[in-house]
Every structure is written in C-alpha cells, then in structure tokens.
Scaffold this motif. Structure first.
Motif, PDB file in Angstrom:
ATOM      1  N   SER A  23       0.832  -1.207   0.000  1.00 24.31           N
ATOM      2  CA  SER A  23       0.000   0.000   0.000  1.00 24.31           C
ATOM      3  C   SER A  23       0.865   1.255   0.000  1.00 24.31           C
ATOM      4  O   SER A  23       0.524   2.252  -0.638  1.00 24.31           O
ATOM      5  CB  SER A  23      -0.922   0.009   1.220  1.00 24.31           C
ATOM      6  N   GLY A  24       1.970   1.213   0.716  1.00 23.30           N
ATOM      7  CA  GLY A  24       2.888   2.351   0.737  1.00 23.30           C
ATOM      8  C   GLY A  24       3.465   2.636  -0.636  1.00 23.30           C
ATOM      9  O   GLY A  24       3.586   3.789  -1.048  1.00 23.30           O
ATOM     10  N   VAL A  25       3.821   1.584  -1.362  1.00 26.14           N
ATOM     11  CA  VAL A  25       4.342   1.747  -2.724  1.00 26.14           C
ATOM     12  C   VAL A  25       3.265   2.335  -3.627  1.00 26.14           C
ATOM     13  O   VAL A  25       3.525   3.260  -4.407  1.00 26.14           O
ATOM     14  CB  VAL A  25       4.858   0.396  -3.275  1.00 26.14           C
ATOM     15  N   GLU A  26       2.037   1.827  -3.521  1.00 30.47           N
ATOM     16  CA  GLU A  26       0.933   2.368  -4.322  1.00 30.47           C
ATOM     17  C   GLU A  26       0.707   3.840  -4.011  1.00 30.47           C
ATOM     18  O   GLU A  26       0.479   4.648  -4.922  1.00 30.47           O
ATOM     19  CB  GLU A  26      -0.356   1.595  -4.041  1.00 30.47           C
ATOM     20  N   LEU A  27       0.776   4.190  -2.738  1.00 34.76           N
ATOM     21  CA  LEU A  27       0.583   5.580  -2.330  1.00 34.76           C
ATOM     22  C   LEU A  27       1.670   6.478  -2.904  1.00 34.76           C
ATOM     23  O   LEU A  27       1.386   7.565  -3.417  1.00 34.76           O
ATOM     24  CB  LEU A  27       0.560   5.682  -0.811  1.00 34.76           C
ATOM     25  N   ALA A  28       2.912   6.041  -2.850  1.00 34.09           N
ATOM     26  CA  ALA A  28       4.018   6.831  -3.396  1.00 34.09           C
ATOM     27  C   ALA A  28       3.860   7.020  -4.902  1.00 34.09           C
ATOM     28  O   ALA A  28       4.083   8.120  -5.431  1.00 34.09           O
ATOM     29  CB  ALA A  28       5.355   6.164  -3.074  1.00 34.09           C
TER      30      ALA A  28
END
Length: 111
Positions: free
Chosen positions: A31-36
């Motif tokens: 999710s962090g990668v998607e957010l970035a």
C-alpha cells in the motif's frame, strides 16, 4: 499427549502468528508503494495542469473566464524560474552594467 506433540503445537502457533505479522507488513508495504506512485502521478498532473492553466491565461483568457468554465486556479504554481517584477529586472540590468563598467575601468587602470 507427549512433550513432542506439545512442542509441535506451540511451534505451529508461533509460526502462524509470525506469518500473520509478516503478511501484515507485506500488505502495508504494498500500500505504501501504491501511495508513493499515486503521489508522483498527482504531482505530475498538478504541474501539467498549472502549465496548461498558465497557457490559457497567456492566450488572453482571464481567471474569471476560466472559473466560468469550471476551471479552478491550480493549487500549485507551474515550475520554472519566477519572472520577477519589471523594477527588479531593470535593477539587475543596471547592476550588471555597473559591474561591467567597473571591470572595464579596473582593467584599463591596471595597464
């Protein structure tokens, strides 16, 4: 139940808890990668919109006209070097001319 069965059950419970923890971290990391990635796309879209909005203003549309079309002013400014005021540009030109005169005077005095 013998001691080996108890140890095996305890190990299985620890392994299951560890797997749950690792999966939670993997999910959060994804999710962090998607957010970035989404933040990068948003920043690029905001920059493009700001440039296109400025192009519309340079094409003699007013901010009021653009608001009438449902286009809000961009929340972020278009990238690039700020233009500055006319007075600031003239002052810089005068400073540059003064420095050039000083340098010319310094080189001719030193000869």
């Amino acid at each position: 139940m013998d001691i080996n069965d108890i140890a095996a059950r305890a190990a299985a419970k620890i392994d299951a808890a560890r797997d749950a923890k690792v999966n939670a971290v993997k999910t959060a990391a994804a999710s962090g990668v998607e957010l970035a990635e989404a933040a990068q796309l948003l920043a690029a879209a905001e920059q493009k919109y700001a440039k296109d909005y400025q192009a519309a203003l340079r094409a003699d549309w007013t901010e009021s006209d653009l608001r009438g079309f449902g286009l809000d002013a961009p929340t972020k400014k278009a990238g690039g070097r700020p233009r500055g005021t006319k007075a600031a540009r003239q002052s810089k030109a005068n400073d540059d001319a003064s420095r050039e005169k000083e340098m010319i005077g310094a080189t001719s005095d030193g000869e």
